[in-house]
Design a protein around this motif. Structure first.
Motif, mmCIF file in Angstrom:
data_model
loop_
_atom_site.group_PDB
_atom_site.id
_atom_site.type_symbol
_atom_site.label_atom_id
_atom_site.label_comp_id
_atom_site.label_asym_id
_atom_site.label_seq_id
_atom_site.Cartn_x
_atom_site.Cartn_y
_atom_site.Cartn_z
ATOM 1 N N ASP A 127 33.386 41.118 37.483
ATOM 2 C CA ASP A 127 33.772 42.537 37.391
ATOM 3 C C ASP A 127 33.193 43.251 36.163
ATOM 4 O O ASP A 127 32.623 44.336 36.290
ATOM 5 C CB ASP A 127 35.300 42.670 37.394
ATOM 6 C CG ASP A 127 35.837 43.192 38.718
ATOM 7 O OD1 ASP A 127 35.030 43.628 39.557
ATOM 8 O OD2 ASP A 127 37.062 43.169 38.911
ATOM 9 N N ASP A 176 38.985 40.356 45.372
ATOM 10 C CA ASP A 176 40.257 39.832 44.887
ATOM 11 C C ASP A 176 40.534 38.423 45.414
ATOM 12 O O ASP A 176 41.266 37.655 44.790
ATOM 13 C CB ASP A 176 41.402 40.757 45.320
ATOM 14 C CG ASP A 176 41.353 42.114 44.629
ATOM 15 O OD1 ASP A 176 40.542 42.280 43.701
ATOM 16 O OD2 ASP A 176 42.126 43.008 45.033
ATOM 17 N N SER A 177 39.955 38.105 46.562
ATOM 18 C CA SER A 177 40.214 36.802 47.174
ATOM 19 C C SER A 177 39.463 35.666 46.491
ATOM 20 O O SER A 177 39.698 34.494 46.795
ATOM 21 C CB SER A 177 39.842 36.841 48.662
ATOM 22 O OG SER A 177 38.486 37.225 48.816
ATOM 23 N N GLU A 178 38.528 36.012 45.581
ATOM 24 C CA GLU A 178 37.795 35.010 44.802
ATOM 25 C C GLU A 178 38.061 35.263 43.317
ATOM 26 O O GLU A 178 37.201 35.805 42.608
ATOM 27 C CB GLU A 178 36.286 35.068 45.087
ATOM 28 C CG GLU A 178 35.892 34.598 46.477
ATOM 29 C CD GLU A 178 36.127 35.650 47.544
ATOM 30 O OE1 GLU A 178 36.675 35.296 48.609
ATOM 31 O OE2 GLU A 178 35.788 36.821 47.310
ATOM 32 N N PRO A 179 39.246 34.918 42.828
ATOM 33 C CA PRO A 179 39.650 35.342 41.480
ATOM 34 C C PRO A 179 38.800 34.787 40.352
ATOM 35 O O PRO A 179 38.594 35.471 39.348
ATOM 36 C CB PRO A 179 41.105 34.870 41.379
ATOM 37 C CG PRO A 179 41.228 33.776 42.397
ATOM 38 C CD PRO A 179 40.322 34.178 43.515
ATOM 39 N N LYS A 211 35.702 36.889 40.462
ATOM 40 C CA LYS A 211 35.993 38.282 40.126
ATOM 41 C C LYS A 211 36.167 38.499 38.632
ATOM 42 O O LYS A 211 35.612 39.445 38.054
ATOM 43 C CB LYS A 211 37.270 38.739 40.848
ATOM 44 C CG LYS A 211 37.649 40.203 40.554
ATOM 45 C CD LYS A 211 38.907 40.611 41.288
ATOM 46 C CE LYS A 211 39.274 42.051 40.990
ATOM 47 N NZ LYS A 211 38.248 43.011 41.433
ATOM 48 N N ILE A 212 36.925 37.623 37.981
ATOM 49 C CA ILE A 212 37.212 37.843 36.565
ATOM 50 C C ILE A 212 35.952 37.711 35.723
ATOM 51 O O ILE A 212 35.830 38.350 34.669
ATOM 52 C CB ILE A 212 38.311 36.873 36.078
ATOM 53 C CG1 ILE A 212 38.920 37.396 34.768
ATOM 54 C CG2 ILE A 212 37.778 35.465 35.892
ATOM 55 C CD1 ILE A 212 40.177 36.651 34.350
#
Length: 335
Positions: free
Chosen positions: A80, A70-73, A76-77
Motif C-alpha cells: 500500500d 484486503d484479502s492478502e494482508p 497489502k501492508i
C-alpha cells in the motif's frame, strides 16, 4: 497475445470493485499508455530488447495494484505505501533518508514525540499515510540494473537471454507502475482523496475525486499513446543521483495537486472535452513516460559498469555510514 486482450485480462483479474478502499492510480488506461509510450521512446542505443516485451509490459501495467487487496494482508501492508508520497506528512524530515527503513524509523520517532500533544497529526504519522513510493521505485530500478547486467553477461557468453529479458520486463512493470503513480499529482499529497484540513477555497472533500480524475476522465477522453508520444522528448537523467532525481520528479508532480482541485470545481470532470483537464492529463502522463524511459535507459547504462565491492561492507559496523538502527549503511549519493 494482443495488447487489448492483455488489458482485458488485467481488468478481469484486478477489478476496482474487489478493492473498494484502494485508489488505483491512473486506472488501467493511463498506466498502460505510460508504459507503452516509454518503451516506444527508448533510443536505438538503449535496451531495445524491451520492445519485444511491450505488449506484456503495457498489458500488465496495473499489476502492482492487485497486490493491495484486503484479502492478502501481508502483501497489502507492504505494498500500500508504495503507491503514494504524501509529502506534507513528513515536512519535518530533512533530508529524506536514503533508506526505506531509516525513513520508517524516523516516522515512528516523530509519532512518539507528538502522539500526546497532537494526536490527530500523530494518527497519520506512519508509513501508510506518508508513503514509500520513491523507495519502491529505486528498489525496482536497481533490480532492473541487476537483471540487465545478467543479459550482458549471457550475451558475452553466447547464451540465450530470453528468460532474463522477461525478468527485466517484470521489473519494468513494477518500476513503471510506481513512476506512473508519481506522475499523478493526487498521489503526492495528503489531499489524495478529497481536500483535508482548512478549506478556504471550497475544494471538494469527496473521496471520489481521485477516481473521477484518473480513471473516469482518462477513459472518457480516450487517452492513447499517440497523444503523448510527441511530448516525451529525448532521453534525459543520464547523469546525477537517481534518488534525488526521483524526489525532484515527485515534487514537481505535487506542484500540480491544487490544479486538479481547481479544475474539478467546473463540472466534476464530467466534460471529457474540457481542454484544460485534457491538457493536464497529457502533460502528467507524458512526464511519467519520459521519466520511466529515462530510468530504463539509465539502468541499461549502469548495467554496463562492473560493480565494485564496497569496503567496508554496508553490513560492517566499521563502515562510516553504518546505521545501527537498520543494520546497514544506506545508499550513498551517486552510488
Amino acid at each position: 497475445m494482443r495488447p487489448f486482450v492483455l488489458a482485458a485480462l488485467a481488468a478481469a483479474v484486478f477489478p476496482a470493485a474487489l478493492h473498494p478502499n484502494v485508489a488505483l492510480a491512473w486506472g488501467g488506461t493511463a498506466h498502460a499508455v505510460i508504459d507503452r509510450a516509454a518503451i516506444e521512446a527508448i533510443p536505438d542505443d538503449g535496451p531495445v530488447f524491451l520492445r519485444k516485451q511491450v505488449d506484456y509490459i503495457a498489458g500488465s501495467a496495473s499489476l502492482p495494484d492487485g497486490w493491495r487487496g484486503d484479502s492478502e494482508p501481508f502483501s497489502k501492508i507492504e505494498e500500500d505505501p508504495n503507491h503514494g508520497w504524501f509529502k506534507e506528512q513528513f515536512a519535518f524530515l530533512k533530508p529524506i533518508p536514503r533508506s526505506r527503513y531509516a525513513f520508517v524509523i524516523a516516522l515512528y520517532k516523530h509519532y512518539e514525540a507528538i502522539k500526546d500533544k497532537d494526536p490527530l497529526t500523530a494518527q497519520r504519522t506512519n508509513v501508510r499515510w506518508t508513503g514509500t513510493l520513491p523507495y519502491a521505485a529505486m528498489e525496482s530500478y536497481e533490480r532492473l540494473i541487476a537483471c540487465m547486467r545478467q543479459i550482458r553477461a549471457l550475451r558475452a557468453e553466447g547464451k540465450a537471454t530470453a528468460f532474463a529479458e522477461q525478468h527485466c520486463a517484470f521489473q519494468v512493470i513494477r518500476l513503471g507502475h510506481y513512476i506512473g503513480d508519481g506522475a499523478q499529482p493526487l498521489h503526492d499529497s495528503v489531499n489524495s482523496d478529497g481536500w483535508r484540513g482548512d478549506n478556504p477555497k471550497g475544494y471538494t472533500r469527496d473521496r471520489t475525486i481521485h477516481g473521477r480524475f484518473e480513471s473516469e476522465f482518462v477513459d472518457g477522453m480516450a487517452l492513447t499513446t499517440g497523444d503523448i508520444a510527441p511530448r516525451i522528448g529525448t532521453a534525459g537523467h543520464r547523469e546525477g543521483d537517481m534518488f534525488d532525481a526521483v524526489l525532484a520528479y515527485l515534487d514537481e508532480a505535487a506542484s500540480h495537486m491544487e490544479q486538479v482541485y481547481v479544475l474539478e470545481k467546473r463540472d466534476r470532470f464530467a466534460n471529457f472535452k474540457d481542454k484544460d483537464v485534457r491538457e493536464l492529463v497529457y502533460a502528467r502522463t507524458a512526464k511519467g513516460a519520459a521519466m520511466l524511459r529515462d530510468m530504463i535507459c539509465r539502468a541499461w547504462a549502469e548495467s554496463a559498469m562492473k560493480p565494485a565491492p564496497l569496503k567496508p561492507s554496508p553490513l560492517d559496523p566499521a563502515n562510516p555510514a553504518y546505521d545501527p538502527e537498520t543494520g546497514s549503511a544506506p545508499a550513498q549519493v551517486g552510488a
